[in-house]
Design a protein around this motif. Structure first.
Motif, PDB file in Angstrom:
ATOM      1  N   ALA A  10     -18.311  49.947  34.836  1.00  0.00           N
ATOM      2  CA  ALA A  10     -17.185  50.346  34.149  1.00  0.00           C
ATOM      3  C   ALA A  10     -16.780  51.495  35.019  1.00  0.00           C
ATOM      4  CB  ALA A  10     -17.699  50.891  32.732  1.00  0.00           C
ATOM      5  N   ARG A  11     -17.455  52.327  35.624  1.00  0.00           N
ATOM      6  CA  ARG A  11     -17.049  53.395  36.415  1.00  0.00           C
ATOM      7  C   ARG A  11     -16.367  52.924  37.689  1.00  0.00           C
ATOM      8  NH1 ARG A  11     -22.637  55.258  35.599  1.00  0.00           N
ATOM      9  NH2 ARG A  11     -22.641  56.799  33.867  1.00  0.00           N
TER      10      ARG A  11
ATOM     11  N   ARG B 201     -14.540  50.201  37.929  1.00  0.00           N
ATOM     12  CA  ARG B 201     -13.373  49.715  37.572  1.00  0.00           C
ATOM     13  C   ARG B 201     -12.323  50.478  37.457  1.00  0.00           C
ATOM     14  NH1 ARG B 201     -16.828  46.864  34.025  1.00  0.00           N
ATOM     15  NH2 ARG B 201     -17.035  44.432  34.654  1.00  0.00           N
ATOM     16  N   LYS B 202     -12.744  51.897  37.239  1.00  0.00           N
ATOM     17  CA  LYS B 202     -11.577  52.726  37.054  1.00  0.00           C
ATOM     18  C   LYS B 202     -11.233  53.602  38.611  1.00  0.00           C
ATOM     19  CE  LYS B 202     -13.416  54.565  32.825  1.00  0.00           C
ATOM     20  NZ  LYS B 202     -14.060  55.424  31.943  1.00  0.00           N
TER      21      LYS B 202
ATOM     22  N   PRO C 252      -9.304  53.709  41.999  1.00  0.00           N
ATOM     23  CA  PRO C 252      -8.157  53.240  42.447  1.00  0.00           C
ATOM     24  C   PRO C 252      -8.081  52.186  43.615  1.00  0.00           C
ATOM     25  CG  PRO C 252      -7.947  55.651  42.177  1.00  0.00           C
ATOM     26  CD  PRO C 252      -9.403  55.138  41.959  1.00  0.00           C
TER      27      PRO C 252
END
Length: 274
Positions: A149-150, A152-153, A155
């Motif tokens: 999840a981290r 995917r954030k 850029p």
């Protein structure tokens, strides 16, 4: 922190001559080191074995678990296949570990998991481990899911720079595994079970190479089909399943690959060996 690879690379005497041609070929030669080999095996015994185990046991077994176990046994039998390329050298893995692709329903995408020491675990233990990881993914409460999840954030620009740096280091240096995200580098083989309902019959399959140097072997299982064969002079129907293997010619030649694939095939055809 773990060191998945042996501290010393294989010597030239341990690497077949023609494998060294591929290993040391210049980029200008546009060499293609990929070998793809396909076969099929009679699956009636395997399907009956899984059905019997599922009726009597408490853990549901599938063909994916059988493929993981069979691949682990083949790697134990042929340790020369449990290797990867680092720079212009070949290194053995310290242990046997196998990656498996699965559909992450919560994120609606493909994810990977790692099964360690499948050659030493029973098929029931492998199935329990895989189901536990799938349950964590469905709930989204596993440590790996939080790390993803981290990621995917991040850029796109910085993700690309991270991949460039990490990819360069991973290709050229003997690196330790320091997090849950790079634990997948701990094994040479990946398996895909594409025998689930809704899959079309597979006549050919060329798995892509993951952007990771440890992805040396890929085994893919296709759906079962009914085939007519001759038995004792009379036609008979049998279930067959296709099995495809991709391997790196820098690590193994066609003889080694065929021998390895035959070992996996024989184990799946004789499921009592699982």
């Amino acid at each position: 922190m773990k060191w998945p690879l042996a501290s010393r690379p294989l010597s030239n005497a341990d690497i077949p001559l023609y494998n060294r041609y591929y290993l040391h070929a210049p980029k200008s030669s546009h060499v293609d080191p990929v070998i793809v080999m396909g076969t099929e095996f009679e699956a009636d015994a395997l399907l009956a074995f899984l059905q019997q185990k599922n009726r009597a046991g408490g853990t549901i077994l599938t063909t994916a678990h059988a493929l993981i176990r069979a691949t682990g046994l083949a790697l134990a039998q042929y340790p020369d296949m449990n290797t990867r390329v680092v720079g212009r050298s070949v290194r053995r893995f310290r242990d046997i570990s196998i990656r498996m692709g699965f559909f992450h329903r919560k994120n609606n995408e493909i994810d990977l998991l790692l099964v360690t020491s499948p050659d030493k675990k029973s098929i029931e233990d492998i199935a329990a481990e895989v189901w536990r990881r799938l349950l964590e993914a469905a709930r989204g409460n596993g440590g790996r899911d939080r790390d993803l999840a981290r990621m995917r954030k991040v850029p796109a620009f910085w993700f690309r720079q991270m991949m460039r740096v990490y990819g360069f280091l991973d290709r050229h240096f003997h690196l330790p595994a320091v997090s849950r995200l790079d634990e997948l580098r701990g094994g040479s083989a990946m398996v895909n079970d594409l025998s689930h309902a809704g899959m079309p019959p597979l006549r050919s399959y060329k798995p892509s190479r993951f952007a990771d140097g440890s992805d040396s072997i890929n085994l893919t299982l296709g759906p079962a089909e009914t085939k007519l064969v001759m038995r004792d002079g009379a036609p008979a129907e049998v279930k067959v399943m296709p099995l495809f293997m991709r391997a790196d010619h820098r690590l193994a030649d066609a003889y080694q690959i065929g021998r390895f694939l035959a070992a996996v095939r024989e184990t799946l055809q004789n499921p009592e060996r699982l």
